[in-house]
Structure formats: structure tokens, C-alpha cells
Design a protein around this motif. Structure first.
Motif, PDB file in Angstrom:
ATOM      1  N   ARG A 262       0.650  -1.263   0.040  1.00  0.00           N
ATOM      2  CA  ARG A 262       0.091   0.002  -0.134  1.00  0.00           C
ATOM      3  C   ARG A 262       0.962   1.079  -0.120  1.00  0.00           C
ATOM      4  O   ARG A 262       0.516   2.311  -0.639  1.00  0.00           O
ATOM      5  CB  ARG A 262      -1.018   0.131   1.268  1.00  0.00           C
ATOM      6  CG  ARG A 262      -2.018  -1.043   0.870  1.00  0.00           C
ATOM      7  CD  ARG A 262      -2.793  -1.093   2.325  1.00  0.00           C
ATOM      8  NE  ARG A 262      -4.403  -1.636   1.661  1.00  0.00           N
ATOM      9  CZ  ARG A 262      -4.427  -2.966   1.597  1.00  0.00           C
ATOM     10  NH1 ARG A 262      -3.348  -3.889   1.816  1.00  0.00           N
ATOM     11  NH2 ARG A 262      -5.668  -3.281   1.351  1.00  0.00           N
ATOM     12  N   TRP A 263       1.780   1.257   0.744  1.00  0.00           N
ATOM     13  CA  TRP A 263       2.654   2.376   0.680  1.00  0.00           C
ATOM     14  C   TRP A 263       3.386   2.411  -0.532  1.00  0.00           C
ATOM     15  O   TRP A 263       3.666   3.685  -1.143  1.00  0.00           O
ATOM     16  CB  TRP A 263       3.908   2.119   1.777  1.00  0.00           C
ATOM     17  CG  TRP A 263       4.776   3.418   2.094  1.00  0.00           C
ATOM     18  CD1 TRP A 263       4.529   4.397   2.822  1.00  0.00           C
ATOM     19  CD2 TRP A 263       6.009   3.848   1.579  1.00  0.00           C
ATOM     20  NE1 TRP A 263       5.604   5.469   2.879  1.00  0.00           N
ATOM     21  CE2 TRP A 263       6.478   4.902   1.954  1.00  0.00           C
ATOM     22  CE3 TRP A 263       6.771   3.115   0.536  1.00  0.00           C
ATOM     23  CZ2 TRP A 263       7.738   5.691   1.474  1.00  0.00           C
ATOM     24  CZ3 TRP A 263       8.036   3.716  -0.062  1.00  0.00           C
ATOM     25  CH2 TRP A 263       8.258   4.949   0.693  1.00  0.00           C
ATOM     26  N   LEU A 264       4.116   1.594  -1.220  1.00  0.00           N
ATOM     27  CA  LEU A 264       4.588   1.584  -2.450  1.00  0.00           C
ATOM     28  C   LEU A 264       3.373   2.228  -3.590  1.00  0.00           C
ATOM     29  O   LEU A 264       3.784   3.017  -4.424  1.00  0.00           O
ATOM     30  CB  LEU A 264       4.799   0.094  -3.079  1.00  0.00           C
ATOM     31  CG  LEU A 264       6.280  -0.434  -2.467  1.00  0.00           C
ATOM     32  CD1 LEU A 264       6.402  -1.932  -2.593  1.00  0.00           C
ATOM     33  CD2 LEU A 264       7.416   0.317  -2.542  1.00  0.00           C
ATOM     34  N   ILE A 265       2.144   1.736  -3.598  1.00  0.00           N
ATOM     35  CA  ILE A 265       1.270   2.146  -4.481  1.00  0.00           C
ATOM     36  C   ILE A 265       1.172   3.789  -4.225  1.00  0.00           C
ATOM     37  O   ILE A 265       0.912   4.748  -5.061  1.00  0.00           O
ATOM     38  CB  ILE A 265      -0.225   1.642  -4.392  1.00  0.00           C
ATOM     39  CG1 ILE A 265       0.119   0.043  -4.819  1.00  0.00           C
ATOM     40  CG2 ILE A 265      -1.073   2.054  -5.224  1.00  0.00           C
ATOM     41  CD1 ILE A 265      -1.184  -0.918  -4.518  1.00  0.00           C
ATOM     42  N   GLN A 266       0.991   4.069  -3.045  1.00  0.00           N
ATOM     43  CA  GLN A 266       0.685   5.607  -2.702  1.00  0.00           C
ATOM     44  C   GLN A 266       2.104   6.525  -3.203  1.00  0.00           C
ATOM     45  O   GLN A 266       1.740   7.552  -3.649  1.00  0.00           O
ATOM     46  CB  GLN A 266       0.722   5.703  -1.151  1.00  0.00           C
ATOM     47  CG  GLN A 266       0.279   7.082  -0.721  1.00  0.00           C
ATOM     48  CD  GLN A 266       0.511   7.264   0.641  1.00  0.00           C
ATOM     49  OE1 GLN A 266       1.342   6.718   1.317  1.00  0.00           O
ATOM     50  NE2 GLN A 266      -0.428   8.131   1.299  1.00  0.00           N
ATOM     51  N   LYS A 267       3.345   5.810  -3.106  1.00  0.00           N
ATOM     52  CA  LYS A 267       4.206   6.642  -3.533  1.00  0.00           C
ATOM     53  C   LYS A 267       4.491   6.359  -5.134  1.00  0.00           C
ATOM     54  O   LYS A 267       5.483   6.714  -5.662  1.00  0.00           O
ATOM     55  CB  LYS A 267       5.426   6.239  -2.905  1.00  0.00           C
ATOM     56  CG  LYS A 267       5.764   6.339  -1.404  1.00  0.00           C
ATOM     57  CD  LYS A 267       5.740   7.943  -1.176  1.00  0.00           C
ATOM     58  CE  LYS A 267       5.435   7.971   0.263  1.00  0.00           C
ATOM     59  NZ  LYS A 267       5.178   9.499   0.742  1.00  0.00           N
TER      60      LYS A 267
END
Ligand SMILES: O[C@H]1[C@H](O)[C@@H](O)[C@H](O)[C@@H](O)[C@H]1O
Length: 645
Positions: A262-267
Motif C-alpha cells: 500500500r505504501w508503494l502504491i501511494q508513492k
């Protein structure tokens, strides 16, 4: 169509029509409806790939087979590996907060520590944890979850080495602060990381495992304390140093484990995010999940609107403000219910019921820690069965009652407090205040005194209030109750408690407390916080609520002795019971059920009002669950849905 099957259709239609009713009222429901239909479709495809028959004879059989198939297909073992390695952070949190009490018994002799220094070494860690949990929000947002866990394990390792090698108290203080920094970051990052990696149907269980590791760490620390207490010198070095092993293990493990998808998608790291998702999910389902995360991030960004720091945006946007109140409230009430006081005080409570041996008291604390640990396991088992809301409500109700029993135990003991029948002459001629008390109760509340007595049949005789040895509370400073003279003179020494025939009431209270607290109020504040914030607010929300947990931890542990002095012990426990009952009203009014929902769906639970009581199993949630399990029989479209309506 068989009766069962027609019931199934009826239930589906009813759920669907309820869902459509919900749709009208709620802003996000269109997306949610679509998502549930996608869930049905993806389930159908999984099932047909697996070659499952379309209409098994019984609904229950279908449900069981479907659930098994679904779980096998979407839960590769890797997600468990990820969770266990992360939960080592929880283990270290528990170990490092727990080990200090036993280490202190040895340290204060070896380094001749004053009471102030002892206090500093304990509370510096908790204080540092509060600060680093708050700072962890920014670090998590900027660096990601994985670097934060790596950083925490570095702090744990460095702290363990400094503590084990320390030659003076100042270095010890430095080591305890470093360890505290690790605890704070781990306590807020690990639940978030696990929640973001776990599939919805296992999320509660996997995050709760982190609290199991916390209480496991506390239990292991108590056992280590017991074992090394037999070493006369340097035992504390081993106690502190041992924590480097799990810390290094976690560091090495995380060099190979992935960042939260989820963090990767956000970034915007799309490729990497897809790779991680398929690693932790298995290939079939990632498109749906990827799109759903991506859509909700886009939606969130629109909803959150205004710029400015995340905490400001959280506070002006009602759903996140409500979630923050719920999250921080849960953490505050967890600590206000007095868990750490009860744990800290357990040895004394156990001594009250007749154990008169110091080393045994250390081992008895290990039993308390074990009870906390084993009943957390019950929580791991229950969380996906009864849900977060019911588990927290049940746990807090039991905790409140147990606190009342504990308080009554102390009250009864105080009321039948034995009188002082013999005043010895003070050989040091220091004119101690202890000699002025005429009942055990006053003597017990004075930290510098203890009660020395003999037993004749079932009566307490020859009882005196004598100054405690400044180096150990296990004996008097002089007279019949020093360690050398106790057994020869047939005397018993009671520090911090009065021997009465009601002492067992407190023991029952202690056991009940742990049985009720550990499965619900122990883990649920961490679990619920890991799931109630939308992605853009998740790190900050968890940083704030973990900070609140640590701040109230310090407040309650530092004020306990003073509270007991002003209000007496029973007063203190009645006060905690009062806090716990306010907490009960809060949970009843404000905590929605998050079981089984995707993280992206949870935000809508906070859309309408703060108090969501009754929304425990919304029709939408039930529908999604139902379709997930039984959906293979029915292909529903949005048109069907409006027909039904
Ligand atoms: O959830 C944990 C757990 O219940 C521990 O036993 C307690 O010491 C911590 O303060 C708490 O946060």
C-alpha cells in the motif's frame, strides 16, 4: 431448487436489498457495491479454476469448502513469515519493558542506585518510546514501513549492547533511552505493516499476533529475570544483552522482506507494488486488490482536499477526525484500566495471599505474565470469530468487574487490618516514623516501613511496624525480620500489604483481570488502530494513538504509588474501575466493527457520525462476506440489485 438453495437466494436478495438501502444513504456505497460484486466474481473464478462443483448438497458444506478453498488460494505462507518477523518488534517491546524489573533488583546492588536513578532507568524507556512513536508517523510516511522496522531493530540491538556493556549508571540511562526509541517506532509501525500486508479475513488475527508477541516477550523476560537472579554479579548484563538476538534476527530478516504494497502504491512505485502484492497474495487476486487500493488512494486524495500537515488534514476531515478519536480513546482506556500497574503489582498481590519467599515472588510474576500471554492467545483465536467490537466490549466489562473485585479485596483487607501489638526499641536511635503506626494499614502505605509478625494458630501475634531495608524490600532494616533472623524467630515480613484472611479476594481479582483484559483490551487497541485510518492518514493516526498509549502508560505507572498513598490501594483500584467503565461507554458508543472489511472500505464506517453503535455488522459487510463464501452459486449484477429494490 432445494429448500437450502432457495433460502440462500432469499438471504442474498434480502442482503442485497438492504445493501441498496445503505447505498442511498452512504456516499461511498457505489464503489463498495461494485467491489462486492467483483469479490463475488473473483471468488467464482477461483472456485471454478479449482474445479469446485456448482451446487454442493448442503449450504454448510459449500460454505466450508468455499472458505477452505478461498483461504488456500489467497493466503500463501509468505504472509505468515512477514507477520512473524515483524512481530519480533512486538516481542522486543514486551521483553525490554518487562526485563527491567528483575534487572533492577541486581543493578541497584551492583551500582548502588538511588531510588531516583531506579525510577529514571524505568521511565526513561517509556518516555523515549512515547516520543519516538510520535516521530514514527513522519518516518513511516516518508521512508516507508520497512526502513522503520529496520531502524527499530538497529535501536534494539545498539541498546542491548550498550546496556550489557555499561560500566556506570549514565551509560545505562543512555542504553535505556536507545531501547525506548526502538520500542516506540516498533509499536506504531509493526501493526500497520502487518495490517497492510494481510488479507482482510486474516488481518485481525495477524495483527493480534503482534500483541501475543508483546505479552510473550514480557513472559520470557520474567523467566530470564528469574533464571539470572541466581547469579550474584552481572546477571543484569545477560538480562539486557539477550535481547540483541531477536533484534539481529529481525534486522537480517527485514533485509529480505518487502515494503508494504500500500505504501508503494501511494508513492507511485507501481511495478514494485504489483510484485510485492503477488508475492504475498498469489497471482489470481492482485488485479482486483491493486485497483481497489489505487482507486481508494485517488478518492482519498480528492476527499482529503486541503493541503497542510497530515494531522491538520485529519482533524478538519470528519471521518479521519472521528477515527482518530476512537483510536486514541482506545489506547488511552487500555492504559487507564491499569494493566501495567496490575502487572507490576502482581508479585505483591500474590504475596498477600500467603507466599513468603522473594525468589518465589519473582517466579510468581512469571506466572502472571504467562496468564497475560496465554489469554492473549484466546484473543488471537476470537478476533476473527466474534469481531473487534464484541471482543473489546466483553473484555472491558470483565476487566471493570475484576477491578472492582480487586479493590474489594484491598478494602476488606484494610478493614480487618491487624493492629500493631509490639513496639520494639530502635537500635539505630533514628526515631523512625514506622514505630508510630498502630495498624498494619498505615504501616503498609508508608513506603519506608513493613509489617513484621508471627502466627499463632490462625492469629497474628507480636506484630510490629519496622523500617524496611533501604537495599531490598524483602527484609526489615533491623530486628526480627531481617533475612538472617526471620526463620530463627519464626517471623514473617509483609511489605506493601497486610496479611488478612481476605487477601485471596485480591488474588481472584488479579486472575479475573488478566483473563478478561488479555484477549480484548490488550490487543484490540493496537489491532483496531492499524485498520481504521485511510492510507494517507495511517502513519500519522497510528503515531498519535501509540503516543497516547505510551503517555498514559507513563502517567499511570508514575502516579500509582502516590495515588495509593492518597486514596489507599482500594481507592486506586476503584479509580481504575471508574476509568474502565467510562471506557466501556466510549467503546459501546463509538467503536464500529471492522472485521472482514478491506482497509479501503473501513473509512466509510466513520463517515456519518462518531457513534456507530449498531453498525457492528453492517448489511454491506454481511453481504460482502456472504458473497465471498457462497457467491459461486449466483451471478448478480447491478441490474439485479435494482430489480430487487
Ligand atoms: O497491549 C499491551 C499488552 O497488554 C501489555 O501487556 C501491556 O504491558 C502494554 O502496555 C499493552 O500496550
Amino acid at each position: 431448487m432445494s429448500r437450502k438453495a432457495s433460502d440462500n437466494v432469499e438471504y442474498t436478495l434480502r442482503s442485497l436489498s438492504n445493501l441498496m438501502g445503505e447505498k442511498k444513504r452512504r456516499k461511498h456505497d457505489e464503489g463498495a457495491g461494485e467491489r462486492s460484486l467483483i469479490a463475488a466474481d473473483s471468488y467464482t473464478s477461483i472456485n471454478s479454476q479449482a474445479g469446485a462443483t456448482a451446487a454442493p448438497s448442503s449450504g454448510e458444506e459449500l460454505e466450508r469448502a468455499a472458505r477452505r478453498q478461498f483461504q488456500q488460494d489467497v493466503t500463501p505462507a509468505f504472509v505468515y513469515v512477514v507477520s512473524v518477523f515483524s512481530a519480533l518488534g512486538g516481542f522486543l517491546f514486551g521483553y525490554d519493558t518487562g526485563v527491567v524489573s528483575g534487572a533492577m533488583l541486581l543493578l541497584k546492588k551492583d551500582l548502588n542506585l538511588s531510588a531516583l536513578w531506579q525510577e529514571l532507568l524505568v521511565s526513561s524507556t517509556v518516555g523515549a518510546a512515547a516520543l519516538s512513536a510520535l516521530a514514527g508517523g513522519v518516518l513511516n510516511g516518508v521512508l516507508g514501513r520497512r526502513p522503520c522496522i529496520l531502524l527499530a531493530s538497529l535501536f534494539f540491538t545498539a541498546g542491548a549492547v550498550v546496556l550489557a556493556a555499561a560500566r556506570d549508571k549514565e551509560t545505562l540511562l543512555g542504553g535505556r533511552v536507545v531501547v525506548g526509541l526502538g520500542i516506540g517506532i516498533a509499536s506504531m509501525t509493526v501493526p500497520v505493516y502487518i495490517a497492510e500486508a494481510a488479507p482482510p479475513h486474516l488481518r485481525g488475527r495477524l495483527v493480534t499476533i503482534n500483541t501475543l508477541f508483546i505479552t510473550g516477550g514480557q513472559f520470557f523476560a520474567a523467566v530470564v529475570d528469574g533464571a539470572f537472579s541466581y547469579l550474584s554479579r552481572d546477571g543484569w548484563r545477560y538480562m539486557f544483552g539477550l535481547s540483541a538476538i531477536p533484534a539481529i534476527l529481525q534486522f537480517l530478516g527485514f533485509l529480505f522482506l518487502p515494503e508494504s504494497p500500500r505504501w508503494l502504491i501511494q508513492k507511485g512505485q507501481t511495478q514494485k507494488a504489483r510484485r510485492v502484492l503477488s508475492q504475498i497474495r498469489g497471482v489470481q487476486t492482485i488485479d482486483e486488490e491493486y485497483d481497489s487500493i489505487k482507486n481508494s488512494i485517488d478518492e482519498e486524495e480528492k476527499d482529503a482536499g486541503a493541503g497542510g500537515p497530515v494531522i491538520y488534514r485529519m482533524l478538519i476531515y470528519p471521518p479521519t477526525r472521528r477515527a482518530l478519536i476512537v483510536g486514541c480513546g482506545l489506547q488511552m482506556f487500555q492504559q487507564l484500566a491499569g494493566i501495567n500497574t496490575v502487572m507490576y503489582y502482581s508479585a505483591t498481590i500474590l504475596q498477600m495471599s500467603g507466599v513468603d519467599d522473594d525468589r518465589l515472588a519473582i517466579w510468581l510474576s512469571a506466572i502472571t505474565a504467562f496468564t497475560n500471554f496465554s489469554f492473549t492467545l484466546v484473543g488471537v483465536w476470537l478476533v476473527e470469530k466474534v469481531g473487534r467490537r464484541k471482543l473489546t466490549l466483553g473484555s472491558l466489562t470483565g476487566t471493570t468487574l475484576a477491578l472492582i473485585v480487586l479493590a474489594l479485596g484491598f478494602l476488606l483487607s484494610a478493614q480487618v487490618s491487624p493492629p500493631v501489638t509490639f513496639t520494639p526499641t530502635d537500635p539505630t536511635s533514628q526515631n523512625s516514623t514506622c514505630l508510630k503506626y498502630s495498624f498494619c494499614n498505615g504501616c503498609m502505605l508508608d513506603p519506608s516501613c513493613g509489617f513484621c509478625y508471627k502466627i499463632n494458630g490462625s492469629n497474628i501475634v507480636d506484630s510490629s511496624c519496622i523500617p524496611v531495608d533501604p537495599k531490598t524490600t524483602a527484609q526489615s532494616a533491623w530486628g526480627r525480620c531481617t533475612n538472617e533472623t526471620k526463620s530463627k524467630s519464626g517471623s514473617y515480613w509483609a511489605y506493601n500489604y497486610c496479611p488478612t484472611s481476605y487477601s485471596w479476594t485480591a488474588l481472584i481479582g488479579l486472575i479475573l483481570y488478566l483473563i478478561f483484559f488479555a484477549p480484548g483490551m490488550g490487543p484490540m487497541p493496537w489491532t483496531v488502530n492499524s485498520e481504521i485510518y485511510p492510507l494517507w492518514a495511517r502513519s500519522t493516526g497510528n503515531a498519535c494513538s501509540s503516543g497516547v498509549n505510551w503517555i498514559f502508560n507513563v502517567v499511570i505507572s508514575l502516579t500509582f504509588l502516590h495515588t495509593a498513598e492518597y486514596l489507599t490501594y482500594y481507592g486506586a483500584f476503584f479509580l481504575y474501575a471508574g476509568f474502565a467503565s467510562v471506557g466501556l461507554l466510549f467503546v459501546y458508543g463509538c467503536l464500529p466493527e471492522t472485521k472482514g472489511k478491506k482497509l479501503e472500505e473501513i473509512e466509510s464506517l466513520f463517515e456519518n457520525r462518531l457513534c456507530t453503535c449498531g453498525a457492528s455488522e453492517s448489511d454491506e459487510g454481511r453481504y460482502i462476506e456472504y458473497i465471498r463464501v457462497k457467491g459461486s452459486n449466483y451471478h448478480l449484477s447491478d441490474n439485479d440489485a435494482s430489480d430487487v429494490e
